[in-house]
Scaffold this motif. Structure first.
Motif, PDB file in Angstrom:
ATOM      1  N   SER A 115     -27.814 -44.116 -28.127  1.00 21.89           N
ATOM      2  CA  SER A 115     -28.447 -44.020 -26.817  1.00 21.89           C
ATOM      3  C   SER A 115     -27.388 -43.958 -25.735  1.00 21.89           C
ATOM      4  O   SER A 115     -26.224 -44.285 -25.968  1.00 21.89           O
ATOM      5  CB  SER A 115     -29.344 -45.238 -26.555  1.00 21.89           C
ATOM      6  OG  SER A 115     -30.363 -45.334 -27.511  1.00 21.89           O
ATOM      7  N   SER A 116     -27.825 -43.581 -24.528  1.00 18.27           N
ATOM      8  CA  SER A 116     -26.966 -43.611 -23.352  1.00 18.27           C
ATOM      9  C   SER A 116     -27.334 -44.818 -22.503  1.00 18.27           C
ATOM     10  O   SER A 116     -28.507 -45.197 -22.428  1.00 18.27           O
ATOM     11  CB  SER A 116     -27.150 -42.348 -22.511  1.00 18.27           C
ATOM     12  OG  SER A 116     -26.648 -41.232 -23.185  1.00 18.27           O
ATOM     13  N   TYR A 117     -26.331 -45.402 -21.857  1.00 19.70           N
ATOM     14  CA  TYR A 117     -26.533 -46.571 -21.004  1.00 19.70           C
ATOM     15  C   TYR A 117     -25.718 -46.387 -19.732  1.00 19.70           C
ATOM     16  O   TYR A 117     -24.538 -46.048 -19.791  1.00 19.70           O
ATOM     17  CB  TYR A 117     -26.052 -47.846 -21.701  1.00 19.70           C
ATOM     18  CG  TYR A 117     -26.720 -48.115 -23.020  1.00 19.70           C
ATOM     19  CD1 TYR A 117     -27.826 -48.945 -23.112  1.00 19.70           C
ATOM     20  CD2 TYR A 117     -26.240 -47.531 -24.191  1.00 19.70           C
ATOM     21  CE1 TYR A 117     -28.439 -49.192 -24.333  1.00 19.70           C
ATOM     22  CE2 TYR A 117     -26.841 -47.771 -25.410  1.00 19.70           C
ATOM     23  CZ  TYR A 117     -27.940 -48.608 -25.478  1.00 19.70           C
ATOM     24  OH  TYR A 117     -28.544 -48.850 -26.681  1.00 19.70           O
ATOM     25  N   LEU A 120     -19.489 -53.764 -19.703  1.00 18.09           N
ATOM     26  CA  LEU A 120     -18.512 -53.102 -20.564  1.00 18.09           C
ATOM     27  C   LEU A 120     -17.381 -54.078 -20.879  1.00 18.09           C
ATOM     28  O   LEU A 120     -16.816 -54.698 -19.986  1.00 18.09           O
ATOM     29  CB  LEU A 120     -17.972 -51.861 -19.857  1.00 18.09           C
ATOM     30  CG  LEU A 120     -17.197 -50.857 -20.688  1.00 18.09           C
ATOM     31  CD1 LEU A 120     -18.047 -50.298 -21.823  1.00 18.09           C
ATOM     32  CD2 LEU A 120     -16.708 -49.723 -19.793  1.00 18.09           C
ATOM     33  N   LEU A 121     -17.057 -54.218 -22.168  1.00 14.97           N
ATOM     34  CA  LEU A 121     -16.076 -55.195 -22.637  1.00 14.97           C
ATOM     35  C   LEU A 121     -14.995 -54.490 -23.442  1.00 14.97           C
ATOM     36  O   LEU A 121     -15.293 -53.803 -24.411  1.00 14.97           O
ATOM     37  CB  LEU A 121     -16.771 -56.249 -23.513  1.00 14.97           C
ATOM     38  CG  LEU A 121     -17.988 -56.917 -22.867  1.00 14.97           C
ATOM     39  CD1 LEU A 121     -18.867 -57.553 -23.909  1.00 14.97           C
ATOM     40  CD2 LEU A 121     -17.530 -57.922 -21.836  1.00 14.97           C
ATOM     41  N   LYS A 146     -20.257 -42.555 -15.049  1.00 16.43           N
ATOM     42  CA  LYS A 146     -20.595 -43.988 -15.153  1.00 16.43           C
ATOM     43  C   LYS A 146     -21.700 -44.276 -16.175  1.00 16.43           C
ATOM     44  O   LYS A 146     -22.715 -44.894 -15.874  1.00 16.43           O
ATOM     45  CB  LYS A 146     -20.951 -44.549 -13.791  1.00 16.43           C
ATOM     46  CG  LYS A 146     -19.802 -44.492 -12.831  1.00 16.43           C
ATOM     47  CD  LYS A 146     -20.115 -45.179 -11.552  1.00 16.43           C
ATOM     48  CE  LYS A 146     -18.852 -45.315 -10.785  1.00 16.43           C
ATOM     49  NZ  LYS A 146     -18.723 -44.725  -9.536  1.00 16.43           N
ATOM     50  N   PHE A 147     -21.464 -43.817 -17.405  1.00 12.49           N
ATOM     51  CA  PHE A 147     -22.359 -44.160 -18.497  1.00 12.49           C
ATOM     52  C   PHE A 147     -21.576 -44.197 -19.805  1.00 12.49           C
ATOM     53  O   PHE A 147     -20.457 -43.704 -19.894  1.00 12.49           O
ATOM     54  CB  PHE A 147     -23.548 -43.193 -18.590  1.00 12.49           C
ATOM     55  CG  PHE A 147     -23.218 -41.849 -19.184  1.00 12.49           C
ATOM     56  CD1 PHE A 147     -23.328 -41.633 -20.551  1.00 12.49           C
ATOM     57  CD2 PHE A 147     -22.809 -40.791 -18.369  1.00 12.49           C
ATOM     58  CE1 PHE A 147     -23.022 -40.389 -21.104  1.00 12.49           C
ATOM     59  CE2 PHE A 147     -22.510 -39.554 -18.913  1.00 12.49           C
ATOM     60  CZ  PHE A 147     -22.618 -39.348 -20.280  1.00 12.49           C
ATOM     61  N   ILE A 148     -22.187 -44.830 -20.800  1.00 12.24           N
ATOM     62  CA  ILE A 148     -21.614 -44.867 -22.148  1.00 12.24           C
ATOM     63  C   ILE A 148     -22.624 -44.280 -23.125  1.00 12.24           C
ATOM     64  O   ILE A 148     -23.817 -44.228 -22.846  1.00 12.24           O
ATOM     65  CB  ILE A 148     -21.245 -46.301 -22.598  1.00 12.24           C
ATOM     66  CG1 ILE A 148     -22.504 -47.167 -22.748  1.00 12.24           C
ATOM     67  CG2 ILE A 148     -20.230 -46.925 -21.679  1.00 12.24           C
ATOM     68  CD1 ILE A 148     -22.317 -48.431 -23.539  1.00 12.24           C
ATOM     69  N   ARG A 149     -22.125 -43.870 -24.272  1.00 11.60           N
ATOM     70  CA  ARG A 149     -22.959 -43.567 -25.435  1.00 11.60           C
ATOM     71  C   ARG A 149     -22.667 -44.693 -26.407  1.00 11.60           C
ATOM     72  O   ARG A 149     -21.508 -45.062 -26.619  1.00 11.60           O
ATOM     73  CB  ARG A 149     -22.586 -42.224 -26.066  1.00 11.60           C
ATOM     74  CG  ARG A 149     -22.716 -41.028 -25.150  1.00 11.60           C
ATOM     75  CD  ARG A 149     -24.102 -40.518 -24.917  1.00 11.60           C
ATOM     76  NE  ARG A 149     -24.734 -40.066 -26.148  1.00 11.60           N
ATOM     77  CZ  ARG A 149     -26.045 -40.015 -26.305  1.00 11.60           C
ATOM     78  NH1 ARG A 149     -26.850 -40.396 -25.354  1.00 11.60           N
ATOM     79  NH2 ARG A 149     -26.556 -39.591 -27.426  1.00 11.60           N
ATOM     80  N   GLY A 150     -23.718 -45.251 -26.964  1.00 11.08           N
ATOM     81  CA  GLY A 150     -23.510 -46.381 -27.849  1.00 11.08           C
ATOM     82  C   GLY A 150     -24.513 -46.448 -28.975  1.00 11.08           C
ATOM     83  O   GLY A 150     -25.549 -45.776 -28.946  1.00 11.08           O
TER      84      GLY A 150
END
Length: 135
Positions: A42-44, A51-52, A26-30
């Motif tokens: 960064s990670s979020y 999230l879109l 349950k995270f993203i790298r963006g």
């Protein structure tokens, strides 16, 4: 087709370009843009962002349409324009309620139907430009 995403970070009031999504953790790298067109990675956590997903469709200028985008839709023989937010509901990307009476039924109108019938353009998104959805 691998879905594309972007994310809204409410805390920092910025749109993030998503480069990877980990649904298990349950995270993203963006990437976020800083001065001089440099990007910071960064990670979020999912709880800190919205999230879109990309719709797979483009506006008349060839710009990819995402959830949360605000589209300008010509109506009334293209002399009047309405703004509508792109939503994902019941497995369909669409515009909800604003087009009733302009040749569309009430409720969620599938985005593909609108794009095939009208020349829409993205004028912003609901996060950075909430005033576009005010009547």
């Amino acid at each position: 087709m691998i879905p594309k995403f972007r994310a809204w970070d409410e805390k920092h009031n910025e749109m993030i370009r998503v480069i990877s999504v980990n649904f298990d953790e349950k995270f993203i790298r963006g990437l976020t843009e800083v001065e001089n067109n440099l990007d910071i990675e960064s990670s979020y956590n999912f709880e800190d962002i919205e999230l879109l997903q990309a719709t797979g469709l483009k506006d008349m200028n060839g710009v990819e349409i995402f959830e949360g985008d605000v589209l300008e839709i010509p109506v009334a023989i293209d002399t009047e324009k309405l703004n509508g937010e792109v939503v994902f509901e019941d497995g369909v990307f669409g515009i909800k309620d604003v087009l009733y009476g302009w040749g569309f039924e009430i409720g969620l109108v599938p985005l593909i139907e609108i794009i095939l019938a009208k020349k829409v353009i993205i004028v912003g998104n609901k996060f950075e430009h909430p005033h576009l959805l005010k009547e």
